[in-house]
Scaffold this motif. Structure first.
Motif, PDB file in Angstrom:
ATOM      1  N   SER A   9      68.525  39.246  49.981  1.00  0.00           N
ATOM      2  CA  SER A   9      67.947  40.595  49.868  1.00  0.00           C
ATOM      3  C   SER A   9      67.594  40.937  48.434  1.00  0.00           C
ATOM      4  O   SER A   9      66.982  41.980  48.192  1.00  0.00           O
ATOM      5  CB  SER A   9      68.942  41.656  50.375  1.00  0.00           C
ATOM      6  OG  SER A   9      69.344  41.399  51.700  1.00  0.00           O
ATOM      7  N   GLY A  10      68.015  40.114  47.481  1.00  0.00           N
ATOM      8  CA  GLY A  10      67.891  40.491  46.070  1.00  0.00           C
ATOM      9  C   GLY A  10      67.356  39.388  45.200  1.00  0.00           C
ATOM     10  O   GLY A  10      66.442  38.642  45.574  1.00  0.00           O
ATOM     11  N   GLY A  11      67.976  39.266  44.022  1.00  0.00           N
ATOM     12  CA  GLY A  11      67.453  38.380  42.989  1.00  0.00           C
ATOM     13  C   GLY A  11      67.519  36.903  43.302  1.00  0.00           C
ATOM     14  O   GLY A  11      66.744  36.111  42.782  1.00  0.00           O
ATOM     15  N   GLY A  12      68.468  36.546  44.133  1.00  0.00           N
ATOM     16  CA  GLY A  12      68.489  35.173  44.607  1.00  0.00           C
ATOM     17  C   GLY A  12      69.081  34.162  43.646  1.00  0.00           C
ATOM     18  O   GLY A  12      68.754  32.973  43.739  1.00  0.00           O
ATOM     19  N   SER A  13      69.980  34.588  42.768  1.00  0.00           N
ATOM     20  CA  SER A  13      70.548  33.593  41.852  1.00  0.00           C
ATOM     21  C   SER A  13      71.387  32.562  42.617  1.00  0.00           C
ATOM     22  O   SER A  13      71.389  31.377  42.260  1.00  0.00           O
ATOM     23  CB  SER A  13      71.361  34.264  40.740  1.00  0.00           C
ATOM     24  OG  SER A  13      72.556  34.825  41.233  1.00  0.00           O
ATOM     25  N   ASN A  14      72.071  32.993  43.656  1.00  0.00           N
ATOM     26  CA  ASN A  14      72.815  32.005  44.455  1.00  0.00           C
ATOM     27  C   ASN A  14      71.867  31.057  45.187  1.00  0.00           C
ATOM     28  O   ASN A  14      72.130  29.859  45.280  1.00  0.00           O
ATOM     29  CB  ASN A  14      73.736  32.708  45.453  1.00  0.00           C
ATOM     30  CG  ASN A  14      75.056  33.103  44.816  1.00  0.00           C
ATOM     31  OD1 ASN A  14      75.871  32.239  44.518  1.00  0.00           O
ATOM     32  ND2 ASN A  14      75.249  34.388  44.586  1.00  0.00           N
ATOM     33  N   MET A  15      70.767  31.603  45.706  1.00  0.00           N
ATOM     34  CA  MET A  15      69.772  30.743  46.349  1.00  0.00           C
ATOM     35  C   MET A  15      69.279  29.668  45.392  1.00  0.00           C
ATOM     36  O   MET A  15      69.153  28.489  45.770  1.00  0.00           O
ATOM     37  CB  MET A  15      68.585  31.583  46.834  1.00  0.00           C
ATOM     38  CG  MET A  15      67.428  30.736  47.337  1.00  0.00           C
ATOM     39  SD  MET A  15      65.838  31.512  47.064  1.00  0.00           S
ATOM     40  CE  MET A  15      65.735  31.468  45.281  1.00  0.00           C
ATOM     41  N   VAL A  16      68.996  30.073  44.134  1.00  0.00           N
ATOM     42  CA  VAL A  16      68.509  29.095  43.149  1.00  0.00           C
ATOM     43  C   VAL A  16      69.549  27.997  42.959  1.00  0.00           C
ATOM     44  O   VAL A  16      69.208  26.810  42.904  1.00  0.00           O
ATOM     45  CB  VAL A  16      68.167  29.791  41.815  1.00  0.00           C
ATOM     46  CG1 VAL A  16      67.960  28.768  40.699  1.00  0.00           C
ATOM     47  CG2 VAL A  16      66.929  30.669  41.980  1.00  0.00           C
ATOM     48  N   SER A  17      70.818  28.382  42.898  1.00  0.00           N
ATOM     49  CA  SER A  17      71.854  27.357  42.695  1.00  0.00           C
ATOM     50  C   SER A  17      71.901  26.404  43.893  1.00  0.00           C
ATOM     51  O   SER A  17      72.117  25.200  43.713  1.00  0.00           O
ATOM     52  CB  SER A  17      73.215  27.993  42.420  1.00  0.00           C
ATOM     53  OG  SER A  17      73.792  28.517  43.596  1.00  0.00           O
ATOM     54  N   LEU A  18      71.666  26.935  45.093  1.00  0.00           N
ATOM     55  CA  LEU A  18      71.647  26.055  46.281  1.00  0.00           C
ATOM     56  C   LEU A  18      70.422  25.149  46.270  1.00  0.00           C
ATOM     57  O   LEU A  18      70.530  23.944  46.552  1.00  0.00           O
ATOM     58  CB  LEU A  18      71.670  26.894  47.567  1.00  0.00           C
ATOM     59  CG  LEU A  18      72.915  27.758  47.798  1.00  0.00           C
ATOM     60  CD1 LEU A  18      72.746  28.582  49.077  1.00  0.00           C
ATOM     61  CD2 LEU A  18      74.179  26.909  47.872  1.00  0.00           C
ATOM     62  N   LEU A  19      69.253  25.722  45.949  1.00  0.00           N
ATOM     63  CA  LEU A  19      68.027  24.898  45.924  1.00  0.00           C
ATOM     64  C   LEU A  19      68.138  23.810  44.862  1.00  0.00           C
ATOM     65  O   LEU A  19      67.752  22.654  45.103  1.00  0.00           O
ATOM     66  CB  LEU A  19      66.797  25.763  45.639  1.00  0.00           C
ATOM     67  CG  LEU A  19      66.389  26.798  46.684  1.00  0.00           C
ATOM     68  CD1 LEU A  19      65.104  27.511  46.237  1.00  0.00           C
ATOM     69  CD2 LEU A  19      66.212  26.174  48.062  1.00  0.00           C
ATOM     70  N   ASP A  20      68.643  24.189  43.682  1.00  0.00           N
ATOM     71  CA  ASP A  20      68.755  23.201  42.600  1.00  0.00           C
ATOM     72  C   ASP A  20      69.646  22.041  43.026  1.00  0.00           C
ATOM     73  O   ASP A  20      69.348  20.877  42.754  1.00  0.00           O
ATOM     74  CB  ASP A  20      69.312  23.849  41.325  1.00  0.00           C
ATOM     75  CG  ASP A  20      68.284  24.715  40.612  1.00  0.00           C
ATOM     76  OD1 ASP A  20      67.100  24.700  41.017  1.00  0.00           O
ATOM     77  OD2 ASP A  20      68.667  25.424  39.656  1.00  0.00           O
ATOM     78  N   ASP A  21      70.737  22.367  43.719  1.00  0.00           N
ATOM     79  CA  ASP A  21      71.638  21.281  44.110  1.00  0.00           C
ATOM     80  C   ASP A  21      71.037  20.436  45.233  1.00  0.00           C
ATOM     81  O   ASP A  21      71.198  19.210  45.251  1.00  0.00           O
ATOM     82  CB  ASP A  21      73.009  21.822  44.515  1.00  0.00           C
ATOM     83  CG  ASP A  21      74.028  20.695  44.598  1.00  0.00           C
ATOM     84  OD1 ASP A  21      74.119  19.917  43.627  1.00  0.00           O
ATOM     85  OD2 ASP A  21      74.708  20.564  45.632  1.00  0.00           O
ATOM     86  N   MET A  22      70.335  21.086  46.169  1.00  0.00           N
ATOM     87  CA  MET A  22      69.714  20.296  47.253  1.00  0.00           C
ATOM     88  C   MET A  22      68.639  19.364  46.712  1.00  0.00           C
ATOM     89  O   MET A  22      68.311  18.357  47.346  1.00  0.00           O
ATOM     90  CB  MET A  22      69.164  21.218  48.346  1.00  0.00           C
ATOM     91  CG  MET A  22      70.268  21.785  49.231  1.00  0.00           C
ATOM     92  SD  MET A  22      69.662  22.633  50.710  1.00  0.00           S
ATOM     93  CE  MET A  22      69.403  24.282  50.060  1.00  0.00           C
ATOM     94  N   ALA A  23      68.094  19.706  45.527  1.00  0.00           N
ATOM     95  CA  ALA A  23      67.068  18.844  44.918  1.00  0.00           C
ATOM     96  C   ALA A  23      67.681  17.609  44.268  1.00  0.00           C
ATOM     97  O   ALA A  23      66.960  16.679  43.896  1.00  0.00           O
ATOM     98  CB  ALA A  23      66.269  19.641  43.890  1.00  0.00           C
ATOM     99  N   ARG A  24      69.015  17.613  44.108  1.00  0.00           N
ATOM    100  CA  ARG A  24      69.677  16.458  43.481  1.00  0.00           C
ATOM    101  C   ARG A  24      69.964  15.387  44.533  1.00  0.00           C
ATOM    102  O   ARG A  24      70.057  15.683  45.725  1.00  0.00           O
ATOM    103  CB  ARG A  24      70.980  16.896  42.801  1.00  0.00           C
ATOM    104  CG  ARG A  24      70.744  17.829  41.623  1.00  0.00           C
ATOM    105  CD  ARG A  24      72.031  18.153  40.867  1.00  0.00           C
ATOM    106  NE  ARG A  24      71.764  19.234  39.926  1.00  0.00           N
ATOM    107  CZ  ARG A  24      72.168  20.497  40.071  1.00  0.00           C
ATOM    108  NH1 ARG A  24      72.921  20.839  41.105  1.00  0.00           N
ATOM    109  NH2 ARG A  24      71.834  21.423  39.194  1.00  0.00           N
ATOM    110  N   PRO A  25      70.141  14.161  44.099  1.00  0.00           N
ATOM    111  CA  PRO A  25      70.308  13.048  45.047  1.00  0.00           C
ATOM    112  C   PRO A  25      71.551  13.180  45.922  1.00  0.00           C
ATOM    113  O   PRO A  25      72.530  13.791  45.515  1.00  0.00           O
ATOM    114  CB  PRO A  25      70.437  11.821  44.138  1.00  0.00           C
ATOM    115  CG  PRO A  25      69.900  12.214  42.814  1.00  0.00           C
ATOM    116  CD  PRO A  25      70.105  13.694  42.695  1.00  0.00           C
ATOM    117  N   GLY A  26      71.462  12.608  47.102  1.00  0.00           N
ATOM    118  CA  GLY A  26      72.637  12.448  47.945  1.00  0.00           C
ATOM    119  C   GLY A  26      73.024  13.682  48.715  1.00  0.00           C
ATOM    120  O   GLY A  26      74.119  13.746  49.277  1.00  0.00           O
TER     121      GLY A  26
END
Ligand code: GAR
Length: 198
Positions: A9-26
């Motif tokens: 609903s907001g700024g999405g800093s947690n979303m960014v942390s999830l996306l960044d990690d999903m972009a990493r291998p494995g």
């Protein structure tokens, strides 16, 4: 890979942390869509910048009709075919009717050490109570608000002179450590709680 929808609903800093990690291998998960109930949520821009599909389901036209709002969420989600939902600062209460269909497949991050301080204003309440330790929790979503099996917690010290804002900022740093770590494990089938100390 498990397809992961993120609700915010907001700024999405947690979303960014999830996306960044999903972009990493494995990682056993991959993002499929970010859904907001507010068209002006900053998280939508940050998701789009990262090449993730976005959707808006505005709750306001539905008024008090939560069932209709949730039906719209379900319709919007369908073409993205998520396996998991991560609530990341999604500030609408979902009812059992929606949650039941996602039992064991929906996670939430909450800014307190549950079972303490369900609901809102968690940082002010921890300070008011004189707690020396505060933190955040990732849990499976069940029909009761901020209940459900705990998948991970991170502790944060409360410091003399903390205000709700200074404490929230310290907790948020840990949210960004905890949520990606829990999702990574959860997507891979791991359910044992992850306990982090700072
Ligand atoms: C986070 O602190 C999250 O724990 C909290 O909202 C913030 C969202 O920040 N969630 C709740 O209070 C849920 N009831 P973000 O948009 O920067 O991730």
């Amino acid at each position: 890979q498990r397809r992961v929808a993120i609700f915010l609903s907001g700024g999405g800093s947690n979303m960014v942390s999830l996306l960044d990690d999903m972009a990493r291998p494995g990682h056993a998960g991959a993002p499929c869509v970010v859904v907001s109930n507010r068209a002006d949520a900053g998280g939508l821009v940050r998701a789009a910048e990262r090449g993730v599909a976005t959707e808006v389901v505005d709750h306001r036209p539905f008024g008090k009709d939560r069932a209709a709002f949730e039906a719209a969420l379900t319709t919007t989600l369908a073409p993205h075919a998520p396996d998991l939902i991560c609530l990341a600062g999604f500030m609408r209460i979902l009812t059992g009717a929606f949650i039941d269909g996602w039992q064991g497949r929906m996670l939430n991050i909450h800014p307190s050490l549950l079972p303490k301080y369900r609901g809102l204003n968690t940082h002010a309440r921890a300070i008011e109570a004189g707690d020396g330790v505060h933190g955040c929790t990732v849990h499976e979503v069940t029909a009761e608000l901020d209940e459900g099996p705990i998948l991970g917690q991170a502790q944060v010290p409360v410091i003399d002179g903390d205000t709700p804002d200074t404490l929230a900022a310290r907790v948020l740093v840990q949210e960004h450590r905890l949520y990606p770590a829990v999702l990574r494990r959860f997507a891979a089938g791991e359910r044992a709680p992850l306990m982090l100390t700072s």
